[in-house]
Design an enzyme around this catalytic site. Structure first.
Site, PDB file in Angstrom:
ATOM      1  N   LYS A  22      35.614  59.881  51.512  1.00 21.28           N
ATOM      2  CA  LYS A  22      35.009  58.788  50.718  1.00 21.28           C
ATOM      3  C   LYS A  22      35.577  57.441  51.139  1.00 21.28           C
ATOM      4  O   LYS A  22      34.829  56.486  51.359  1.00 21.28           O
ATOM      5  CB  LYS A  22      35.281  59.025  49.229  1.00 21.28           C
ATOM      6  CG  LYS A  22      35.080  57.785  48.371  1.00 21.28           C
ATOM      7  CD  LYS A  22      35.366  58.048  46.925  1.00 21.28           C
ATOM      8  CE  LYS A  22      36.507  57.415  46.259  1.00 21.28           C
ATOM      9  NZ  LYS A  22      36.963  56.104  46.289  1.00 21.28           N
ATOM     10  N   ASN A  23      36.890  57.346  51.209  1.00 22.97           N
ATOM     11  CA  ASN A  23      37.475  56.022  51.428  1.00 22.97           C
ATOM     12  C   ASN A  23      37.296  55.502  52.862  1.00 22.97           C
ATOM     13  O   ASN A  23      37.437  54.308  53.110  1.00 22.97           O
ATOM     14  CB  ASN A  23      38.946  56.003  50.978  1.00 22.97           C
ATOM     15  CG  ASN A  23      39.045  56.064  49.457  1.00 22.97           C
ATOM     16  OD1 ASN A  23      38.068  55.804  48.753  1.00 22.97           O
ATOM     17  ND2 ASN A  23      40.214  56.427  48.947  1.00 22.97           N
ATOM     18  N   ARG A  93      34.646  49.572  43.712  1.00 23.49           N
ATOM     19  CA  ARG A  93      35.727  48.697  44.128  1.00 23.49           C
ATOM     20  C   ARG A  93      35.540  48.273  45.596  1.00 23.49           C
ATOM     21  O   ARG A  93      35.800  47.141  45.974  1.00 23.49           O
ATOM     22  CB  ARG A  93      37.023  49.494  43.947  1.00 23.49           C
ATOM     23  CG  ARG A  93      38.224  48.888  44.532  1.00 23.49           C
ATOM     24  CD  ARG A  93      39.009  48.106  43.528  1.00 23.49           C
ATOM     25  NE  ARG A  93      40.128  47.462  44.146  1.00 23.49           N
ATOM     26  CZ  ARG A  93      40.563  46.269  43.782  1.00 23.49           C
ATOM     27  NH1 ARG A  93      39.970  45.624  42.816  1.00 23.49           N
ATOM     28  NH2 ARG A  93      41.591  45.729  44.380  1.00 23.49           N
ATOM     29  N   CYS A 117      37.239  52.131  39.660  1.00 19.44           N
ATOM     30  CA  CYS A 117      38.085  52.877  38.722  1.00 19.44           C
ATOM     31  C   CYS A 117      39.000  51.926  37.966  1.00 19.44           C
ATOM     32  O   CYS A 117      39.453  50.920  38.501  1.00 19.44           O
ATOM     33  CB  CYS A 117      38.934  53.885  39.470  1.00 19.44           C
ATOM     34  SG  CYS A 117      38.047  55.386  39.855  1.00 19.44           S
ATOM     35  N   ARG A 122      43.782  44.959  39.432  1.00 22.62           N
ATOM     36  CA  ARG A 122      43.622  45.292  40.858  1.00 22.62           C
ATOM     37  C   ARG A 122      43.353  44.011  41.635  1.00 22.62           C
ATOM     38  O   ARG A 122      42.212  43.694  41.962  1.00 22.62           O
ATOM     39  CB  ARG A 122      42.516  46.335  41.024  1.00 22.62           C
ATOM     40  CG  ARG A 122      42.863  47.612  40.277  1.00 22.62           C
ATOM     41  CD  ARG A 122      41.868  48.713  40.495  1.00 22.62           C
ATOM     42  NE  ARG A 122      41.841  49.193  41.863  1.00 22.62           N
ATOM     43  CZ  ARG A 122      41.148  50.237  42.273  1.00 22.62           C
ATOM     44  NH1 ARG A 122      40.429  50.908  41.414  1.00 22.62           N
ATOM     45  NH2 ARG A 122      41.168  50.598  43.527  1.00 22.62           N
ATOM     46  N   PRO A 123      44.417  43.269  41.947  1.00 16.73           N
ATOM     47  CA  PRO A 123      44.231  41.970  42.602  1.00 16.73           C
ATOM     48  C   PRO A 123      43.729  42.104  44.039  1.00 16.73           C
ATOM     49  O   PRO A 123      43.888  43.153  44.659  1.00 16.73           O
ATOM     50  CB  PRO A 123      45.654  41.379  42.600  1.00 16.73           C
ATOM     51  CG  PRO A 123      46.577  42.513  42.428  1.00 16.73           C
ATOM     52  CD  PRO A 123      45.820  43.633  41.760  1.00 16.73           C
ATOM     53  N   ILE A 124      43.142  41.022  44.551  1.00 17.15           N
ATOM     54  CA  ILE A 124      42.745  41.024  45.975  1.00 17.15           C
ATOM     55  C   ILE A 124      43.316  39.789  46.683  1.00 17.15           C
ATOM     56  O   ILE A 124      42.755  39.308  47.656  1.00 17.15           O
ATOM     57  CB  ILE A 124      41.209  41.121  46.154  1.00 17.15           C
ATOM     58  CG1 ILE A 124      40.490  39.994  45.413  1.00 17.15           C
ATOM     59  CG2 ILE A 124      40.659  42.448  45.734  1.00 17.15           C
ATOM     60  CD1 ILE A 124      39.074  39.809  45.925  1.00 17.15           C
ATOM     61  N   ASP A 125      44.453  39.324  46.166  1.00 21.62           N
ATOM     62  CA  ASP A 125      45.065  38.126  46.751  1.00 21.62           C
ATOM     63  C   ASP A 125      45.401  38.300  48.235  1.00 21.62           C
ATOM     64  O   ASP A 125      45.321  37.345  49.017  1.00 21.62           O
ATOM     65  CB  ASP A 125      46.332  37.746  45.966  1.00 21.62           C
ATOM     66  CG  ASP A 125      47.307  38.893  45.886  1.00 21.62           C
ATOM     67  OD1 ASP A 125      46.940  39.949  45.324  1.00 21.62           O
ATOM     68  OD2 ASP A 125      48.428  38.766  46.395  1.00 21.62           O
ATOM     69  N   GLN A 126      45.750  39.521  48.652  1.00 22.81           N
ATOM     70  CA  GLN A 126      46.123  39.729  50.060  1.00 22.81           C
ATOM     71  C   GLN A 126      44.899  39.664  50.974  1.00 22.81           C
ATOM     72  O   GLN A 126      44.999  39.234  52.122  1.00 22.81           O
ATOM     73  CB  GLN A 126      46.852  41.067  50.249  1.00 22.81           C
ATOM     74  CG  GLN A 126      48.165  41.147  49.493  1.00 22.81           C
ATOM     75  CD  GLN A 126      49.130  40.031  49.871  1.00 22.81           C
ATOM     76  OE1 GLN A 126      49.478  39.844  51.040  1.00 22.81           O
ATOM     77  NE2 GLN A 126      49.543  39.273  48.872  1.00 22.81           N
ATOM     78  N   ASP A 305      46.459  59.011  45.173  1.00 29.85           N
ATOM     79  CA  ASP A 305      45.185  59.627  44.786  1.00 29.85           C
ATOM     80  C   ASP A 305      45.299  61.138  44.548  1.00 29.85           C
ATOM     81  O   ASP A 305      44.324  61.778  44.148  1.00 29.85           O
ATOM     82  CB  ASP A 305      44.105  59.341  45.842  1.00 29.85           C
ATOM     83  CG  ASP A 305      43.762  57.847  45.895  1.00 29.85           C
ATOM     84  OD1 ASP A 305      44.113  57.122  44.949  1.00 29.85           O
ATOM     85  OD2 ASP A 305      43.152  57.415  46.895  1.00 29.85           O
ATOM     86  N   ARG A 397      31.628  60.235  41.737  1.00 32.62           N
ATOM     87  CA  ARG A 397      31.820  59.107  42.655  1.00 32.62           C
ATOM     88  C   ARG A 397      32.555  59.550  43.914  1.00 32.62           C
ATOM     89  O   ARG A 397      32.461  58.894  44.950  1.00 32.62           O
ATOM     90  CB  ARG A 397      32.621  57.991  41.967  1.00 32.62           C
ATOM     91  CG  ARG A 397      31.805  57.220  40.948  1.00 32.62           C
ATOM     92  CD  ARG A 397      32.529  55.961  40.558  1.00 32.62           C
ATOM     93  NE  ARG A 397      33.196  55.394  41.713  1.00 32.62           N
ATOM     94  CZ  ARG A 397      34.346  54.755  41.684  1.00 32.62           C
ATOM     95  NH1 ARG A 397      34.960  54.573  40.548  1.00 32.62           N
ATOM     96  NH2 ARG A 397      34.878  54.276  42.777  1.00 32.62           N
TER      97      ARG A 397
END
Ligand code: EPZ
Length: 418
Positions: A22-23, A93, A117, A122-126, A305, A397
């Site tokens: 999936k990922n 996500r 999920c 769940r930051p996305i600053d990076q 996970d 999912r």
């Protein structure tokens, strides 16, 4: 609304075949739209996230055709829009990969802030730090992230935190950047390597994926490619743990055994026999399970996970086990549900202390996220009596045909649609 109904305590035996990861799939589908060409993606898992993403890229102008249920042909020659609205991607996500892909190809992207999920902030600053280092201006307004650049230029980017998403997203944005981009402290997960391999097959020049330094030499063009996605490490791990909890004997096929090293080592520590072949692992769990301690880490450490599934296993092991979650800040929400099945677990911040009990007992429970759902299935397989799991949409999912695969192994599990 679907529910899964399990009558537990059936020993699992036989063969199970693992689907594509999936990922990796949710990164490779957006990666395909970087080329102004046609890509054929094989070994896709038949799961909700793949359907949602293929519809999302259709909305911006790509054409998607399933040659069969596992093979998607993506024609990206007519993409006109760089705008992915909330409605088309709110459930996943990984929609953030559309940002890197569109920014890379068109130098502009506007994508709704990701959903997915729910287990903490769940930051996305990076990701944003990476795009900015390449020369993009990034703003967040009205729930949309906008990234725009007159041109992208290679840069040295040191990630403050090891992030799978940021590593992949920066790779996507950097394939056409002028000069060389270097990502340091990069994530090493198998799906990072798979995405880099796919991009390279399209003509990108990425070196070092799978190590913590990735070098991307910008190119001027990408062409279409045909690519087969790697097997799903987490699905494989879920079936290995299920074999252990039911004292079963299961051959897990179509996998890369190396990806399973951290789990295989733990299962051996817990008294299971784990045999490896070229593309399969056999788990035999005849003896009493003993406890173990686990700390989740980035690859090649123990994957977060598989943390909920291992908590289910430790719930019936002999003795006390400790799980320390170091990746996500709040990934123990499902424990309240496991307790309804009789598990004896105390949670203190990022640590769960699990006292093994002799028997779990079936109950009505609710999946709080994808892997939480998998943990409840595993616990239900071991529990005395009937377990009913609500909110199966989360499980769908990420797991292809979960009840069929478990039934092939001898589980008494069925889906009921209300
Ligand atoms: C990926 O999420 C996976 N999802 C997750 O799997 C997995 O749990 C996670 O990696 C860790 O292995 C996909 O690949 C689609 P991260 P991702 O960025 O990329 C912090 C599943 O069950 N962070 O590696 O979003 C973050 O808060 C799903 O299949 C920042 O602080 O995870 C977390 O604590 C769930 N800033 C840590 O880093 C950022 O900009 C790791 O997150 C990005 C992340």
């Amino acid at each position: 609304m679907s529910r899964l109904i399990i009558n537990g305590q059936k020993r699992l035996e036989g063969h199970v075949y693992i689907s594509g990861a999936k990922n990796a799939a949710v990164a490779i589908i957006p990666a395909a739209i970087i080329s102004n060409d046609i890509c054929v993606i094989e070994n896709l898992p038949v799961i909700e996230d793949v359907i949602i993403l293929s519809k999302a890229i259709e909305k911006i102008g790509a054409s998607c055709e399933f040659r069969d249920e596992h093979t998607l042909i993506i024609d990206s020659r007519n993409i006109k829009s760089c705008y992915a609205a909330y409605d088309s991607i709110k459930k996943i996500r990984a929609s953030y990969y559309l940002l890197g892909a569109l920014l890379g190809r068109f130098k502009k992207a506007e994508v709704a802030l990701p959903g997915g999920c729910n287990f903490g902030v769940r930051p996305i600053d990076q990701h944003i730090k990476g795009f900015e280092a390449l020369g993009a201006k990034v703003t967040v307004e009205h729930g949309m992230i906008k990234a725009i650049a007159s041109k992208l230029v290679g840069a040295n980017i040191f990630l403050d935190i090891v992030s799978v998403g940021a590593t992949i997203n920066i790779m996507l944005a950097a394939v056409f950047a002028e000069g060389t981009t270097i990502i340091e402290n990069a994530a090493k997960e198998p799906h990072v390597v798979d995405t880099a391999n796919f991009l390279n097959m399209m003509g990108a020049k990425i070196k070092g994926a799978g190590t913590d330094v990735i070098r991307i030499l910008g190119v001027e063009n990408l062409h279409g490619a045909q690519y087969s996605i790697i097997p799903d490490q987490i699905e494989a791990g879920t079936y290995m743990i299920s074999a252990a909890i039911t004292h079963g004997d299961v051959m897990v096929h179509n996998i890369i055994p190396k990806h399973m090293d951290s789990l295989s080592a733990k299962l051996r520590e817990m008294n299971c026999n784990v045999e490896e072949g070229d593309d399969f692992i056999r788990v035999i769990a005849k003896d009493k399970l003993s406890s173990s301690n686990i700390k989740t880490m980035t690859y090649p450490g123990f994957p977060t996970d598989l943390q909920p599934q291992m908590t289910a296993l430790l719930s019936v092991a002999n003795g006390t086990g400790v799980i320390t979650e170091t990746v996500w800040e709040n990934r123990f929400q499902y424990i309240a549900e496991l307790k309804r099945l009789g598990a004896n677990i105390k949670v203190d911040n990022k640590i769960a202390i699990i006292n093994g009990t002799k028997n779990l007992t079936g109950a009505q429970v609710c999946a709080t996220d994808l892997r939480a759902g998998a943990a409840l299935v595993i616990a239900g397989l071991a529990a005395q009596g009937q377990t009913e799991i609500d909110n199966v949409k989360y499980i769908d999912r990420g797991y292809e045909q979960i009840e069929e695969k478990f039934r092939m192994l001898g589980a008494d599990i069925k889906r009921v649609d209300d």
